[in-house]
Every structure is written in C-alpha cells, then in structure tokens.
Design a protein around this motif. Structure first.
Motif, PDB file in Angstrom:
ATOM      1  N   SER A 322       0.821  -1.223   0.000  1.00 43.56           N
ATOM      2  CA  SER A 322       0.000   0.000   0.000  1.00 43.56           C
ATOM      3  C   SER A 322       0.848   1.264   0.000  1.00 43.56           C
ATOM      4  CB  SER A 322      -0.916  -0.002   1.223  1.00 43.56           C
ATOM      5  OG  SER A 322      -0.134  -0.110   2.415  1.00 43.56           O
ATOM      6  N   SER A 323       2.110   1.126   0.388  1.00 42.01           N
ATOM      7  CA  SER A 323       2.994   2.298   0.467  1.00 42.01           C
ATOM      8  C   SER A 323       3.441   2.795  -0.893  1.00 42.01           C
ATOM      9  CB  SER A 323       4.229   1.958   1.309  1.00 42.01           C
ATOM     10  OG  SER A 323       4.930   0.864   0.735  1.00 42.01           O
ATOM     11  N   ASN A 324       3.242   1.993  -1.941  1.00 42.11           N
ATOM     12  CA  ASN A 324       3.682   2.396  -3.282  1.00 42.11           C
ATOM     13  C   ASN A 324       2.492   2.446  -4.240  1.00 42.11           C
ATOM     14  OD1 ASN A 324       4.936   2.937  -5.686  1.00 42.11           O
ATOM     15  ND2 ASN A 324       6.355   1.219  -5.609  1.00 42.11           N
ATOM     16  N   PRO A 325       1.984   3.656  -4.527  1.00 44.62           N
ATOM     17  CA  PRO A 325       0.816   3.777  -5.405  1.00 44.62           C
ATOM     18  C   PRO A 325       1.157   3.608  -6.886  1.00 44.62           C
ATOM     19  CG  PRO A 325       1.574   5.951  -4.740  1.00 44.62           C
ATOM     20  CD  PRO A 325       2.424   4.966  -3.996  1.00 44.62           C
ATOM     21  N   HIS A 326       2.454   3.516  -7.217  1.00 43.84           N
ATOM     22  CA  HIS A 326       2.868   3.486  -8.620  1.00 43.84           C
ATOM     23  C   HIS A 326       3.248   2.085  -9.105  1.00 43.84           C
ATOM     24  CE1 HIS A 326       2.793   7.773  -8.186  1.00 43.84           C
ATOM     25  NE2 HIS A 326       3.779   7.758  -7.319  1.00 43.84           N
TER      26      HIS A 326
END
Length: 628
Positions: A322-326
């Motif tokens: 969830s910490s990386n939206p990309h």
C-alpha cells in the motif's frame, strides 16, 4: 508551413510561418490553423539537414520570441492542438487520417518551437511564453489554467491511451519525443535541477496519477519493438530509412541527456551507429531512462523511479504494498527477451543495469532463468569488443556481471551451460566451452586490454571483483581459461618486476642529482601489488573451495610454478602464498613419484587422484568481493 511547403529552403519565406511569428494575434478559431497544419514535409535524414532546418527558421523563431508576448500565438497553437487531441482516440478508431495528420503537425510545430525556447531562455521566461494572451502588450493570465501542465498531461494521455496503429505511429512517436524535449532543460544548467518544469508538473498535480501507466506503456513500447509503418501508410511524407524530423531533433536532445546521466563518456568513443528499426521503441526507452534518472524533488521522491523499482511479473499474484501507489505488473518473459535481444544498444544495457540493481522482482526472476546464456553472452560481447564501445557501455556491462556474480546460484549454473562455436571470440577457436569459462576468458581479456590501453584502476578492480565472486564456484574450467588465468598472473608479475627495477634505478639516480623530481614509482608499485594480491586470492579461492573440480587449473599452475617463486617470501603475499605453495609442492611430489615424461592425460589423471587425497583443512579460506 502550409500545404505547399515541402523543403527546408522554403521555410524562411513561408507565409504561414511568418504570420504565426508576426505581430498579428491569431484566434484559436481562425481558418488559418487548418491551412498552417496541412503540410507535408521532406524529412531531414542527417545532422547537416537538421542544421539547415535550424538556420532556415532562425528568423521565424526570433520573430516569435519577440512578438509572442503581444500576440499569444504560441498559446493559441497549443490550444488548437489540445482541442484536436480530445477526439484523437475516436479518430484512430474511425481511421480519420486527416484529423490525426493535422494534430500530428500541430505537435510537430510545438516541439520544434519548444526546443528553440528551451535553448534560448531561462525556464522562468519560457514558462511566461505559455501564459501570454492576445491582449495589450506583455499581459498574461496569471490565474488561468496552466497550459504547460495541460500540454504535458495531454501528451502523457496520448501515449497511454491512443492505440498504436499505422496511422497513429507518427503522433505517438512525436508525443514521446516532445516529452524528451521538455526534459532537456538539464542540458542548459551546470548544477543539478531539483525544481524544474519536470519536477513541478511531472511529479505533482494532474500528471502524477498517470505515472505507472506511462512507465508501463514505455516499457511495452520497448518490448514490442514496433517498426515504422511501411511507405504509403504514413499520414505525411517521410523517408523510408530515416526518422521523422522531430524524431531527429529529439534524438539529438536525448543523446545529450543520455551523456549527462550516464558515466559521462569524456574521452570515450561514441557508440556505434545503430539502425533504428523501431524509432518509437528507441525514443520510449530514452524517455523512460530520463524520467527514472530525474533527481528527487525537495518534497517528493521520483515517482517514475519508484515505479521502475517496484513493478512485478504478471504471473505474480501477491498483493502490492500500500505504500507504493505506482506499482504495476508487466510480462517478465517478454521483457527478458527484449533485453536479451537489444544489448547492442547502450540504452538497453543501462535499463538492464537499473532493473537488476533496483528492482528485486526482476533480479530474482532473471537469476532463476534456465537460459541465462541468452542474456550473459550479449553482455560478454560488449566487453569483448571493448575497443568499439564507449566507456560507459563497457562499465555498465561490467557492473551487470558484478551484480550477477554476487549470486552463488548463478556462479554454479554458468559452469553447467555448454556453448558451441563462439564465432565472435577470435583469439582461439572455441568449439565447446562452458558459459562460466567464457565469462572468465572475456573478463581476463578486458583486464589485459585495460593494462595496455586505458589503465583504469576502477575497471581493473571490478573485473577482478567479478572473478573473485565466481572463484569459489569455478567448475571444470576449460584448459584455455585456466591457462589465461595463469598468463594474466605472469603478465602482472613481469610488470611488477619492471616497475621495481625502474624504482631501483630511479633511486640510484637520485643519489647523484637532487634537482630531478622522482617519478612516483611507489604508487605504481602499490597498485600492481594490490592487483597481484587479488589474483592470488582468486586462485587461492578456487583451490580452497573446488580443487577437485579444476584439474586444468592445477595443471596450469604446475606448468608455470616458477612464476610464484619470487612471491613466497614477499611480505605482501606470504599469507596468501601458503595455499598455492602447498598445492604446488603436494602435486609436484606426486608427479615426481610417477616418473618422467608423463603424457598430458597421465598428468591430469594424477592431479585428479591427488585432489581427492589432499586434506581440505590444510587450505586457508579467503573472502570474496562484492559490487560497490
């Protein structure tokens, strides 16, 4: 330009370009735009013609720079382009050639003008030119929607949304190239930019949500290597063997950017010319590399680098953090195949390095492949043809090997892969050799080339570090590979003796003359001794960990045993020489017991028998190297 403009020589007197750059403001709804954008252009195919283009349009560009604050015609041109792109996807589906053609030509003009603005003025002044309106002199819309951001978002959406067809290939290519031109601001600044247009718009705001889709699309453009459509399917005339005009311009910009964010290439040879069978794939890769190498903004890490670091295989069903939206998924098998096939390009080698270094998913996948030779052999060819490659391509290839050799599984498996007829290796006919032995041969050859030509300590160290990483896993070394290991040590030994003799003579000469400065032989001697020690550690590591697997190395060691005599009592090598001395003494004794005039086959047989009998605990273990 207009429908009748078809050559560079016409441009300086072209009535449509004169009106665009003149003192008259042109409304977005003026029929003039249809006339301006209905042109076909004979494409420049070399740098000389591109230079002619710039020279022919100097007066036009100068006039636009002077008059745009009053007319706002640059903004009007951009708005015309933006309005036409709103229905571009439908036009592609309906095969509306004319609509796509005019949208392409509008983008073509914008990009050519943008290149001039970036070259001639600071970013702040260029940004103002996007805000000027058709009003009183030097007025602009301070509160209006940001035209630069809208243009950038439009280009990104064009790249990711428009289906790649014969009629859309050109505009897709120009969209990618225009973004490359936008990012070229760094070329005109000595310091690293951290708050440029690219940081303001590409890392924040409306463009940010498209990050992963843009990176994914650019990667797939590289993977697919779609060729330019054949003549007759273009929406405007082009040479069949060259890129579009803007492609040529943007390629020049991209080449400059490429030099900025690689190892510099100062004093190195240019990369050999690669025929661009797929200019879209080439430009997409360049854009991807530039985006990934943008510096972090003061308040935001580079989202494009984050996307490259975290994407996963389409077959990976684990949840995204969830910490990386990309994060996104891509077909690793297709990516691996494309990387294997494109390593003659230094841009593709840089992409491979970035993925191995920064994306653990890609690195794990590649190291698990059972056809690793498809990737490693092209990398070895880069190093083998070091004379023809520029320095940053060679360095990247070497660092890739260094990363791979940090994995013990890789170091074991490369000795199990047998290659047939390596035709590009010309020093000796190699009808059958393991991938591991070939790797050793090429790395040693690179070291020897470096010793006689470039004399780069960094290159030396990394070559030897790769060998050191592999040495504990050496298996069934080819006799030629074993010979080359000992031959390299012989070369280093001779160089050591030569420098030592020069240092001694210099010291004697200095006793009779106090005025002559002494060459720094001590430093040279330290460097050579450091390299010699690394070589001894490599040999020692192989003997300690896999003696019984490498009779050819023991044979070469015994054949050249006299080379090691001078280092037995040398204070820098006494510890590391203990193992080698023990092996030489042990096997020499067994050969003497077997009698004189032994055949090669009989010697190898005695070595194999002795390797089983030699107690392993008598050999001292030394450490391997890792990549920086």
């Amino acid at each position: 330009m207009g429908a009748n403009s078809s050559s560079i020589s016409d441009l300086s007197e072209n009535e449509y370009l004169k009106r665009l750059s003149g003192t008259e403001s042109i409304s977005e709804n003026d029929p003039f735009w249809n006339q301006l954008l209905s042109f076909s252009f004979t494409t420049p195919t070399n740098s000389a013609e591109l230079k002619l283009l710039e020279e022919a349009t100097i007066s036009v560009c100068k006039s636009l720079v002077e008059n745009n604050p009053r007319t706002g015609n640059l903004g009007a041109l951009i708005k015309v382009f933006l309005s036409r792109t709103k229905e571009l996807k439908i036009s592609a589906e309906c095969q509306n050639h004319l609509f796509i053609w005019q949208a392409h030509n509008a983008l073509f003009l914008i990009s050519c003008l943008l290149k001039v603005f970036i070259c001639q003025m600071p970013e702040e002044e260029m940004q103002l030119h996007f805000t000027y309106e058709e009003k009183s002199p030097v007025t602009y819309q301070a509160d209006s929607e940001d035209l630069i951001e809208e243009l950038l978002c439009c280009l990104i959406k064009l790249i990711i949304d428009i289906p790649l067809l014969d009629i859309t290939y050109g505009i897709s290519l120009e969209a990618v190239s225009t973004l490359v031109v936008f990012l070229s601001c760094q070329l005109f600044h000595k310091e690293i930019l951290r708050q440029s247009i690219s940081h303001k718009y590409l890392m924040h705001g409306r463009c940010l949500p498209y990050t992963s889709r843009l990176v994914k699309t650019l990667l797939y453009n590289f993977i697919r290597q779609e060729k330019r459509p054949p003549p007759g399917t273009h929406i405007f005339e082009q040479q069949s063997d060259g890129g579009g005009l803007l492609y040529g311009l943007a390629s020049g910009v991209a080449t400059g950017l490429w030099t900025v964010f690689t190892l510099g290439g100062v004093g190195s040879k240019p990369a050999p010319h690669q025929e661009q069978s797929s200019p879209l794939a080439s430009q997409s890769l360049l854009l991807l590399l530039v985006l990934a190498n943008l510096t972090d903004a003061p308040d935001t890490p580079n989202p494009y680098r984050q996307a490259i670091m975290s994407f996963k295989n389409t077959q990976d069903s684990t949840a995204f953090p969830s910490s990386n939206p990309h994060a996104f998924q891509i077909n690793f098998n297709s990516l691996y195949t494309a990387l294997c096939e494109q390593q003659k390009s230094d841009q593709a080698t840089l992409l491979l390095y970035m993925l191995l270094h920064q994306n653990s998913n890609v690195r794990t996948y590649m190291l698990a492949r059972t056809d690793m030779e498809n990737l490693v052999v092209p990398i070895l060819e880069i190093l083998y043809h070091v004379e023809e490659r520029n320095s940053h391509h060679v360095y990247m290839a070497l660092i890739i090997l260094l990363i791979l050799t940090e994995d013990d599984g890789f170091n074991r498996s490369i000795h199990e892969v047998i290659l047939k007829n390596i035709t590009w290796y010309s020093e000796r006919v190699l009808t059958e050799i393991s991938l591991g032995s070939l790797l050793i041969l090429v790395v040693i050859r690179t070291i020897q080339y470096n010793m006689t030509r470039t004399r780069d300590k960094y290159l030396h160290t990394n070559c030897l570090a790769a060998l050191a990483n592999m040495s504990a896993q050496f298996r069934s070394l080819h006799q030629y590979a074993a010979q080359r290991i000992i031959s390299l040590f012989s070369l280093l030994s001779k160089k050591h003796n030569k420098v030592l003799e020069q240092a001694t003579q210099s010291l004697r000469g200095s006793l009779s003359s106090d005025d002559v400065p002494l060459p720094d032989y001590a430093q040279d001697l330290n460097v050579i001794e450091e390299v010699i020690r690394m070589m001894l550690e490599i040999i020692n590591s192989c003997l300690t960990n896999s003696l019984h697997h490498n009779p050819n190395l023991v044979y070469a060691l015994l054949y050249k045993r006299d080379l090691f005599e001078q280092f037995r009592t040398h204070p820098s090598f006494q510890d590391i020489m203990q193992n080698i001395d023990l092996v030489i003494t042990f096997f020499s004794s067994r050969l003497q017991q077997a009698g004189a005039e032994l055949s090669v086959e009989r010697v190898l047989e005695i070595i194999k028998q002795g390797a089983v009998a030699l107690p392993k605990d008598r050999l001292k273990v030394f450490l391997n190297y890792n990549s920086p």
